[in-house]
Scaffold this motif. Structure first.
Motif, PDB file in Angstrom:
ATOM      1  N   ARG A  68      11.927  21.065 -18.461  1.00 37.11           N
ATOM      2  CA  ARG A  68      10.533  20.924 -18.029  1.00 37.11           C
ATOM      3  C   ARG A  68       9.662  22.021 -18.626  1.00 37.11           C
ATOM      4  O   ARG A  68       8.549  21.754 -19.095  1.00 37.11           O
ATOM      5  CB  ARG A  68      10.443  20.956 -16.498  1.00 37.11           C
ATOM      6  N   SER A  98       5.176  23.641 -19.593  1.00 42.52           N
ATOM      7  CA  SER A  98       5.058  24.882 -18.824  1.00 42.52           C
ATOM      8  C   SER A  98       3.635  25.115 -18.298  1.00 42.52           C
ATOM      9  O   SER A  98       3.454  25.752 -17.256  1.00 42.52           O
ATOM     10  CB  SER A  98       5.527  26.078 -19.650  1.00 42.52           C
ATOM     11  N   ASP A 156       4.717  21.906  -9.617  1.00 41.61           N
ATOM     12  CA  ASP A 156       4.938  21.476 -10.997  1.00 41.61           C
ATOM     13  C   ASP A 156       4.916  19.966 -11.103  1.00 41.61           C
ATOM     14  O   ASP A 156       5.125  19.258 -10.118  1.00 41.61           O
ATOM     15  CB  ASP A 156       6.270  22.011 -11.542  1.00 41.61           C
ATOM     16  N   HIS A 175       1.916  23.087 -16.859  1.00 46.52           N
ATOM     17  CA  HIS A 175       1.756  22.257 -15.669  1.00 46.52           C
ATOM     18  C   HIS A 175       2.693  22.723 -14.562  1.00 46.52           C
ATOM     19  O   HIS A 175       3.128  21.939 -13.720  1.00 46.52           O
ATOM     20  CB  HIS A 175       1.951  20.773 -16.021  1.00 46.52           C
ATOM     21  N   PHE A 176       2.992  24.007 -14.602  1.00 44.15           N
ATOM     22  CA  PHE A 176       3.655  24.732 -13.518  1.00 44.15           C
ATOM     23  C   PHE A 176       2.651  25.765 -13.049  1.00 44.15           C
ATOM     24  O   PHE A 176       2.223  26.615 -13.831  1.00 44.15           O
ATOM     25  CB  PHE A 176       4.885  25.497 -14.040  1.00 44.15           C
ATOM     26  N   TRP A 177       2.273  25.683 -11.796  1.00 42.94           N
ATOM     27  CA  TRP A 177       1.359  26.671 -11.220  1.00 42.94           C
ATOM     28  C   TRP A 177       2.195  27.563 -10.316  1.00 42.94           C
ATOM     29  O   TRP A 177       2.770  27.096  -9.325  1.00 42.94           O
ATOM     30  CB  TRP A 177       0.244  25.976 -10.448  1.00 42.94           C
ATOM     31  N   THR A 231       0.187  30.046 -14.906  1.00 42.90           N
ATOM     32  CA  THR A 231       1.126  29.012 -15.350  1.00 42.90           C
ATOM     33  C   THR A 231       2.412  29.691 -15.828  1.00 42.90           C
ATOM     34  O   THR A 231       2.472  30.905 -16.008  1.00 42.90           O
ATOM     35  CB  THR A 231       0.516  28.129 -16.455  1.00 42.90           C
TER      36      THR A 231
END
Length: 160
Positions: A36, A41, A58, A43-45, A5
């Motif tokens: 964002r 953060s 994301d 939920h950002f791969w 992440t």
């Protein structure tokens, strides 16, 4: 390939990949990504080849069932305890496409949403990508109300 992440330190790389993957009218700005990352953060791969960011997915979490344009613009609407994992972007740099990297990240987002007890995931896509997302179990719900980038978008949902 390494998947993790994001942190705010990834901002420059994320903005660069987005700019390489989407036309300006559809791409999120560096400033939007900064907001964002402040709000979601986790939920950002991100996928790296060595130190180079080559792909990312994301999106935030909400209790709203449908993805709206307002969600792209207002990161503060993220609700960590929400029912639905929204997917705002699926990005792979052009030189690394067609190797399954985006699919690996989508699968990771789905796994995480399951672990977190979400109802499912929602995304929007252009007509040509409907069959691609259907392979992961997403169902096309028809044309979205989104006017993002002056493009026609289909809303797709995966119920977990």
């Amino acid at each position: 390939m390494k998947i993790r992440t994001a942190t705010i330190d990834d901002l420059e790389m994320i903005a660069a990949v987005e700019a390489e993957c989407f036309p300006a009218a559809e791409a999120a700005t560096k400033e939007e990504f900064a907001k964002r990352l402040q709000h979601y953060s986790d939920h950002f791969w991100l996928m790296f080849e060595g130190e180079k960011l080559i792909a990312f997915v994301d999106g935030f979490v909400t209790d709203e069932a449908d993805l709206t344009d307002e969600m792209y613009e207002k990161a503060e609407l993220h609700n960590e305890h929400g029912a639905w994992q929204m997917i705002f972007g699926v990005n792979t740099i052009p030189a690394c496409r067609r190797h399954g990297y985006a699919g690996e990240l989508i699968c990771r987002a789905i796994q995480d949403a399951k672990k977190q007890g979400r109802k499912g995931l929602v995304l929007t896509c252009k007509d040509r990508l409907v069959p691609y997302y259907a392979k992961f179990g997403f169902v096309n719900e028809g044309v979205s109300d989104s006017a993002h980038g002056n493009v026609v978008w289909n809303q797709m949902r995966l119920i977990l």
